[in-house]
Scaffold this active site. Structure first.
Site, PDB file in Angstrom:
ATOM      1  N   LYS A   1       0.104   3.141   2.888  1.00 39.13           N
ATOM      2  CA  LYS A   1       0.699   3.896   1.778  1.00 39.13           C
ATOM      3  C   LYS A   1       1.483   5.132   2.222  1.00 39.13           C
ATOM      4  O   LYS A   1       2.458   5.514   1.578  1.00 39.13           O
ATOM      5  CB  LYS A   1      -0.372   4.307   0.768  1.00 39.13           C
ATOM      6  CG  LYS A   1      -0.913   3.153  -0.058  1.00 39.13           C
ATOM      7  CD  LYS A   1      -1.882   3.654  -1.114  1.00 39.13           C
ATOM      8  CE  LYS A   1      -2.482   2.521  -1.913  1.00 39.13           C
ATOM      9  NZ  LYS A   1      -3.343   2.984  -3.003  1.00 39.13           N
TER      10      LYS A   1
ATOM     11  N   ASP B   1      -0.087   4.625  -8.732  1.00 36.17           N
ATOM     12  CA  ASP B   1      -1.524   4.950  -8.726  1.00 36.17           C
ATOM     13  C   ASP B   1      -1.819   6.159  -9.606  1.00 36.17           C
ATOM     14  O   ASP B   1      -2.744   6.138 -10.427  1.00 36.17           O
ATOM     15  CB  ASP B   1      -2.004   5.252  -7.294  1.00 36.17           C
ATOM     16  CG  ASP B   1      -2.227   4.000  -6.467  1.00 36.17           C
ATOM     17  OD1 ASP B   1      -2.468   2.925  -7.052  1.00 36.17           O
ATOM     18  OD2 ASP B   1      -2.154   4.092  -5.221  1.00 36.17           O
TER      19      ASP B   1
END
Length: 271
Positions: free
Chosen positions: A65, A101
């Site tokens: 990420k 997210d």
């Protein structure tokens, strides 16, 4: 047929394909969601391959990420602020990175927990990538106080500084006056289902909302603890589905059938 992939290493058992493929089928879209295990040393090479026309985009999970940021052509302001990308859209060979997210967490917090963080005291367990996404979104939603707790003091201090929050010197004291407690650490995740991110001597009050980002198992040891104290306990499955739904729209340009995705995710998790 367009392909969407989830890249990470190791991937193990993921419920994302079940969730996304159920949505494609429901809307009769000619898309397929696949798992693509990519080791850190192969990330740069693999990203170039994902620019191919048949790839609509891809989701990104641990450990890529943060590492993927310099490999992309464009990154949204929110993804840059959070410092992590979990969804990449292929726009004719140009790779654009998003973070769903953080928004997925806030959507779930407001809709599943019926909790608005504005003016509230919030405690976050874990100062890694997930903790950063949660902290940034709580700040953007005007939380009154954000306290960070992490076993690595420097990580907690760094994140607290970034969101103008505090570090926890007395966890029990902070929790006693908190409106929201978020577990943003992986503690308690399958297969370590008997682990709990809170020390045994910590007590919760029944007005606190406890949100555990861990969704596998569906009911973690931490959630069971919260229920013992008559506190509201929310599983991270809602965040998983909502971040997936936001990514679905980025990849397809269509509104996501969130309820279909939630049903498929729950069935895959409990199978």
């Amino acid at each position: 047929m367009k392909t969407v992939a989830l890249i990470g290493y190791p991937l193990g058992h993921s419920i994302s394909p079940a969730m996304h493929n159920a949505a494609y089928k429901h809307l009769n879209i000619d898309f397929e969601y696949v798992l693509l295990e990519v080791s850190p040393e192969n990330l740069t090479k693999k990203i170039d391959g994902l620019r191919a026309a048949n790839f609509a985009g891809f989701n990104v999970t641990i450990p890529h990420k943060e590492a993927i940021l310099p490999l992309l052509d464009e990154i949204t302001d929110l993804a840059r602020e959070i410092g992590a990308v979990n969804a990449v859209c292929n726009q004719g060979g140009k790779l654009v990175g998003y973070n769903t997210d953080g928004p997925g967490f806030i959507e779930s917090l407001k809709e599943d927990a019926k909790f608005n963080p504005k003016g509230k005291n919030c405690v976050i367990l874990g100062a890694g990538g997930a903790g950063r996404a949660v902290a940034v979104m709580l700040k953007k939603n005007n939380a009154k106080k954000i306290t960070i707790h992490d076993a690595i003091a420097e990580k907690a201090k760094s994140l607290a500084s970034f969101v103008e929050g505090n570090i926890s010197n007395n966890l029990q004291k902070e929790i006693s006056t908190a409106d929201l407690l978020v577990n943003a650490s992986p503690i308690g995740m399958h297969p370590n289902i008997n682990d709990c991110p809170l020390p045994d001597n910590i007590k919760l009050h029944n007005k606190i909302v406890l949100y555990d980002l861990v969704y596998n198992p569906y009911e973690t040891k931490l959630l069971k603890l919260a229920k013992n104290f008559k506190a509201k306990a929310i599983s991270g499955l809602g965040m998983l589905v909502r971040q997936g739904a936001l990514a679905f729209t980025i990849f397809t340009g269509k509104p996501a059938p969130t309820n279909v995705m939630l049903k498929a995710a729950k069935e895959a998790l409990l199978a």
